[in-house]
Each structure stands twice: as C-alpha cells, then as structure tokens.
Design a protein around this motif. Sequence first.
Motif, PDB file in Angstrom:
ATOM      1  N   LYS A 106      -3.838  -3.475  -1.123  1.00 33.06           N
ATOM      2  CA  LYS A 106      -2.535  -3.277  -1.742  1.00 33.06           C
ATOM      3  C   LYS A 106      -1.823  -2.116  -1.062  1.00 33.06           C
ATOM      4  O   LYS A 106      -2.453  -1.223  -0.475  1.00 33.06           O
ATOM      5  CB  LYS A 106      -2.654  -3.016  -3.245  1.00 33.06           C
ATOM      6  CG  LYS A 106      -3.151  -1.634  -3.621  1.00 33.06           C
ATOM      7  CD  LYS A 106      -3.044  -1.391  -5.123  1.00 33.06           C
ATOM      8  CE  LYS A 106      -3.464   0.032  -5.494  1.00 33.06           C
ATOM      9  NZ  LYS A 106      -3.329   0.304  -6.940  1.00 33.06           N
ATOM     10  N   VAL A 107      -0.486  -2.136  -1.163  1.00 32.48           N
ATOM     11  CA  VAL A 107       0.344  -1.040  -0.699  1.00 32.48           C
ATOM     12  C   VAL A 107       1.588  -1.031  -1.578  1.00 32.48           C
ATOM     13  O   VAL A 107       2.031  -2.098  -2.028  1.00 32.48           O
ATOM     14  CB  VAL A 107       0.702  -1.188   0.798  1.00 32.48           C
ATOM     15  CG1 VAL A 107       1.735  -2.293   1.026  1.00 32.48           C
ATOM     16  CG2 VAL A 107       1.184   0.117   1.397  1.00 32.48           C
ATOM     17  N   PRO A 108       2.183   0.116  -1.892  1.00 30.76           N
ATOM     18  CA  PRO A 108       3.418   0.125  -2.670  1.00 30.76           C
ATOM     19  C   PRO A 108       4.523  -0.694  -1.984  1.00 30.76           C
ATOM     20  O   PRO A 108       4.576  -0.764  -0.754  1.00 30.76           O
ATOM     21  CB  PRO A 108       3.786   1.608  -2.738  1.00 30.76           C
ATOM     22  CG  PRO A 108       2.478   2.333  -2.597  1.00 30.76           C
ATOM     23  CD  PRO A 108       1.680   1.494  -1.638  1.00 30.76           C
ATOM     24  N   VAL A 109       5.401  -1.286  -2.784  1.00 32.51           N
ATOM     25  CA  VAL A 109       6.456  -2.129  -2.216  1.00 32.51           C
ATOM     26  C   VAL A 109       7.364  -1.331  -1.287  1.00 32.51           C
ATOM     27  O   VAL A 109       7.988  -1.898  -0.378  1.00 32.51           O
ATOM     28  CB  VAL A 109       7.287  -2.801  -3.321  1.00 32.51           C
ATOM     29  CG1 VAL A 109       6.463  -3.822  -4.083  1.00 32.51           C
ATOM     30  CG2 VAL A 109       7.902  -1.775  -4.265  1.00 32.51           C
ATOM     31  N   GLY A 110       7.439  -0.020  -1.469  1.00 29.19           N
ATOM     32  CA  GLY A 110       8.249   0.803  -0.592  1.00 29.19           C
ATOM     33  C   GLY A 110       7.497   1.360   0.593  1.00 29.19           C
ATOM     34  O   GLY A 110       8.066   2.091   1.410  1.00 29.19           O
ATOM     35  N   GLY A 111       6.212   1.010   0.719  1.00 24.06           N
ATOM     36  CA  GLY A 111       5.399   1.507   1.814  1.00 24.06           C
ATOM     37  C   GLY A 111       4.486   2.643   1.376  1.00 24.06           C
ATOM     38  O   GLY A 111       4.655   3.231   0.305  1.00 24.06           O
ATOM     39  N   GLY A 112       3.506   2.944   2.192  1.00 23.04           N
ATOM     40  CA  GLY A 112       2.540   3.995   1.890  1.00 23.04           C
ATOM     41  C   GLY A 112       1.220   3.691   2.539  1.00 23.04           C
ATOM     42  O   GLY A 112       1.143   2.946   3.525  1.00 23.04           O
TER      43      GLY A 112
END
Length: 321
Positions: free
Chosen positions: A159-165
Amino acid sequence: MSGSYCACDGTTVGGLCGPNYAFGPTMGGNAPCPPTPVVTAGATLATLASFPQATPEVIAVDSSVYLAAISAGTILEVPIGGGAPVTLACGQDQPSGIAVDSKRVYWTNQGQGGEVMSVPVSGGTPTTLASGQGAPFAIAVDGTNVYWANLSGNLGLMKVPVGGGTPTMLANAGGSLAIAAYGGTVYWVSRDAVMAVPAAGGTPTTLASGQAGPAYIAVNATNVYWTNIRGNGTIMTVPLSGGTPTTLVTSSGDARLALDATHLYFTGGSTSHEVLSVPLAGGTPTTLVTGQSSPEGIAVDATSVYWVNTDIGALMKLTPK
C-alpha cells in the motif's frame, strides 16, 4: 501483418478476412467470429469505442470508463455516453491493473520499472506513486491508500497513500492476481485461498481455503465473491467474517466479476461469448447478451454494464443492466 486487424464484419482491411473469421492483434492469427449478438429483452447494446491496435483488457468506471491497454502501453478514458476516447497516459510499461476514485485514475506498470502510477481524471501529468516493485499487477483504491500485489520479488500485498509516500507491505500475497479494498480491509486471492488483512496492518485472516485456482475477486458490505478457474470454473462467495463458501455459479469459466447492490455480473472470458448476471442471494444466472468476442474486464454503474471484447478491442455497454 503485425498489428493488422480485420473485424468480423469485414469492414476493416488489413487482416485475414472471411465471412466467419476475424484477425486481431491478440489472436496471432485468424479465429472464429462469435455468433450474432442476442440481447436481453428491453436492453440496448452499444459499442462505446474500438481499439483494434490497443487491446485493452481491464476497465474501471466512475463518471467515465477507464481502460488499461497492456500491449499499447496506454491509459484511456471513454465518456459513458459515448464520444472520442482520450489518452490519459502513454508510453507505460505493460499497464496491467486499473482503479479509479473521484479524483484520479490509478494503474500498475508490470514491466521492468515496476511502477504504480496515477493521473487526474481530467488529464494531466502522470505521477509515480511507487517504483521498483516486483511486477505489480492487481490494484485497488479506497479514500486513503492505493493497494497492489506484486507477482515477483517480495510477492507483497502493498500500500501507499493516494498522494504518494513510502510503500508498506501488508502481507505476502503469494503472487495474487486479484485484490479488493472495502471498509478498511484489503482482500486477495492466493493459489488456493481467499484472504483478508486490515488496511492499517495486522494479521492476515483466511476466509476460505482449498479453492480451485481463485483468480478474480469482488467485495461488498457483507460478502467476498471470487472465481475459481480450474476445471469448468465456479463463482464462489463467503461472508466477510468467514465460514463455509457457497457456490453461486457453476461452469463459469475464467469469469471476471462486478457487483451492484443486488446482482453479480460476470463475463465468460476466453471460454464463453456471453455476459451474465446472477442475484447475490443466489439463483439461476441470466444471460444479458451473447455473441461477444472474448469478453473480459467488466464494470457496472447505476444503469449499465460495461466490458471489453478483447479479441477485437471493443468497449461495450449494455443499458439497462
């Protein structure tokens, strides 16, 4: 002859035409045309767009229909009411999964870069959310994160945040071909099981085991649904809390799945020329349309069902569903 295409009606020159045969870029040669379509009474069948050179295989629907064309390396948008397709991204390396929310389209690039990408639904510059993944394939999104499954390397459910990370591994997904996210939980199929894990992280739970090649998945507020592709194929369901799996459909082939509040919709894929539905509570499947050409990726909205005829690269719409 590479890339040439000839429709079953013989209208497009460039392939191996005949009264009952067609040549398409995914076939590698000529293949029998499906029978003339037969549509359920009161419904209208429409071709929203044709991509004979692109062969899209997976789709998602929101205010438009979005497609990932693996061989062409493009992400496409088609208005649900019809109109000219829009290319949202090109030059992608084997885009293999696609998901959409109200703001962005997300997809996996299974090729060498191992990327997870997004682009605004209105168009713009694609954003790389993750790279260096091991052949990322299936993808899902909720309001917070993007989830995907790697087919190689760590075989991770990521998983990754929808805004990136920074990407986080939730579980070893065993090379899962399908995932879904719903209500703070991520679901996936493994070689012989259906699994779940909290989206925030935690211990994975086995919802069903001893399955015959689970390959596609869909989830609602009460149940998980999946396709077992070994043998003649079955569509199965089990409560989110687990329990004894129930067979919804037999002889389903390698059916792709989509849900609304009352029905499950499925395509016959390479083993059938049909699109069908079955009540979520169980019952006899209804054939919605016949005469399709290897229907695969499928999606639904409030009024219609959409799918891709992969042999001829056609995006189809049936209204009402």
